[in-house]
Design an enzyme around this catalytic site. Sequence first.
Site, PDB file in Angstrom:
ATOM      1  N   ASN A   1       0.819  -1.208   0.000  1.00  0.00           N
ATOM      2  CA  ASN A   1       0.000   0.000   0.000  1.00  0.00           C
ATOM      3  C   ASN A   1       0.852   1.257   0.000  1.00  0.00           C
ATOM      4  OD1 ASN A   1      -2.784  -0.707   0.049  1.00  0.00           O
ATOM      5  ND2 ASN A   1      -2.540  -1.455   2.146  1.00  0.00           N
TER       6      ASN A   1
ATOM      7  N   LYS B   1      -6.024   4.497  -5.717  1.00  0.00           N
ATOM      8  CA  LYS B   1      -6.285   3.726  -4.500  1.00  0.00           C
ATOM      9  C   LYS B   1      -6.098   4.595  -3.252  1.00  0.00           C
ATOM     10  CE  LYS B   1      -6.158  -0.686  -2.291  1.00  0.00           C
ATOM     11  NZ  LYS B   1      -5.407  -1.830  -1.808  1.00  0.00           N
TER      12      LYS B   1
ATOM     13  N   ASN C   1      -8.499   4.627   5.875  1.00  0.00           N
ATOM     14  CA  ASN C   1      -7.559   4.061   6.840  1.00  0.00           C
ATOM     15  C   ASN C   1      -7.381   5.012   8.023  1.00  0.00           C
ATOM     16  OD1 ASN C   1      -6.059   1.412   6.130  1.00  0.00           O
ATOM     17  ND2 ASN C   1      -6.255   2.433   4.170  1.00  0.00           N
TER      18      ASN C   1
ATOM     19  N   GLU D   1       0.990   1.923   8.724  1.00  0.00           N
ATOM     20  CA  GLU D   1       1.696   2.345   7.503  1.00  0.00           C
ATOM     21  C   GLU D   1       1.423   3.825   7.198  1.00  0.00           C
ATOM     22  OE1 GLU D   1       2.421  -1.224   4.642  1.00  0.00           O
ATOM     23  OE2 GLU D   1       0.262  -1.129   4.974  1.00  0.00           O
TER      24      GLU D   1
END
Lengths: 319, 319
Positions: B105, B200, B208, B282
């Site tokens: 990602n 994305k 997120n 992340e």
Amino acid sequence: MNKQRYAIIGAGALGGLYGAMLARQGFEVHFLLHSDYEHVREHGLKVDSIWGDMHLRDLHVHATAETMPPCDVTVIGLKTTQNHLLAELLPAPTADGGVVLVLQNGLNVEADSAAIVGDKRVFGGCCFLCSNKVGPGHIRHIDFGKIVFGQYRPASSAGSTATQNDARMVSIGNQICEDLNSAGVPTEFSDNLALVRWRKLMWNIPFNSLSVILNASTKQIMDDPDASALAEAVVREVHAGAAACGVTIPVEMIEKTLENTRKMVPYDSSMRLDFLNKRAMEAEAILGNPLRAAKESGYEMSRVETLYQQLRYIDHTNS
Amino acid sequence: MNKQRYAIIGAGALGGLYGAMLARQGFEVHFLLHSDYEHVREHGLKVDSIWGDMHLRDLHVHATAETMPPCDVTVIGLKTTQNHLLAELLPAPTADGGVVLVLQNGLNVEADSAAIVGDKRVFGGCCFLCSNKVGPGHIRHIDFGKIVFGQYRPASSAGSTATQNDARMVSIGNQICEDLNSAGVPTEFSDNLALVRWRKLMWNIPFNSLSVILNASTKQIMDDPDASALAEAVVREVHAGAAACGVTIPVEMIEKTLENTRKMVPYDSSMRLDFLNKRAMEAEAILGNPLRAAKESGYEMSRVETLYQQLRYIDHTNS
């Protein structure tokens, strides 16, 4: 000249302290109480204060506004989340033309009072105060306490200058200032309420919000490189928002706000206390109103808006 | 022509699934395992998948990278928070000039691999996948699974076009695409990796982040007027950040991203799962890198920066 008569609407950590100081000095003070009414009527009001402990009995206490006499000054010590009650609470104590002193956090919080008594009878002020209600009729005042207040002017004239103060309001403002100082409350009558309010928002917006969103004390925020960088970015954005609204705050105030916060003892903001106690938070007064004021002046405070939307979500789910 | 040989670095929910699909189809696949090495060596790899359940024994499993043979394609299925290990893990499987396919990602996440094997041997890809590791050597793949990948180009050439693909990489990319499709993994080889990644990020950045900061599922975010307004503002900001970086995403994708999220079953983002399991998040790959890329192109994503700083604070205190 007779001493001014005061009404205190919302006799909690803030209104209770200032009302007690005035009462101790011999002013006639009428307290409107809600849950603590019976307790204070029977046992009096207890204030543990850095200005000297007090236990005041035989106060003028009221369970409803209707029994309050007309007063010269009605002090609003409620949270802004209770402002929908003002239409019911203000008419009696302001019946003879008395003024209202709105000691609430945020921006344009005087508008709700002004809608009831008229634009020309309202002062607003910021309190720099650490005080908590620790039990029924029992207040603990642990630090600070200064009041800075000024004449309210509707948003449409936010940038106007002192020369537009009308003489009567200046005279009343000076009298209130003198009364409070004589009672031992350090008080300043400013000719620029907008400046006073935005100056305080530079602290209130970042630190109230982040203390809730990040579940952190001021010390935890300032000790973390990312949280403190975010706090600084928000302080700068609020400073720029004020400028967009015609309120010029010296640029040194940015660093001073951060520096003062670094030196503070770890502190739970009022919004964090509201959050932890599952009370409604003052997101509209402290973030929503400044956000809209800046936007109307053409400046988008996007960080403040992000925090505002996060707080509103948290408020919706915190019950 | 012999079938390509694959290495899978990080055989978890993602690498384990895709490696198993290739192995089932008869490709020679070498799995690098860490905590699950002994288990998979003894009991094999179990995958419950919407593409058919598998229980694969006698796989090529490795406890350290040194025992891995040179492979044609090395797939990176690690989290980006583990990228410091790549210097140790990549040399053996890429020893004979094989390429790397980075299925991580974020943005510019290929840079760590490229620093080891060189810019001209790296592909990056996004996976649209719901898959979890549910036990040692046991993966549950519950929905989706498509891979879209493309040739990596360093940030300095992010806006460059397909014509700059070199012929060898196009040929290898087509072969990888064919291999995966033959194995039952829907795969697309794109000539614009930057577009795939930013597209994305329009989902990953808001959902997120907010799922962690607000402790909320996608459904809770979309059902709340303020949280969903914030999500939309962030989607728009990422769309604008992409444009600043020379990546033009059709404007309809903004509404489509929100609409798809409204229709999703309530979903915990990968970052929220990391947070709940007290693993590092992340934040750099998903927010920090895009933030810096946009800033270098002259566009400040101030909402994204706010979320990034909040996540970093949460990451620091979540242990």
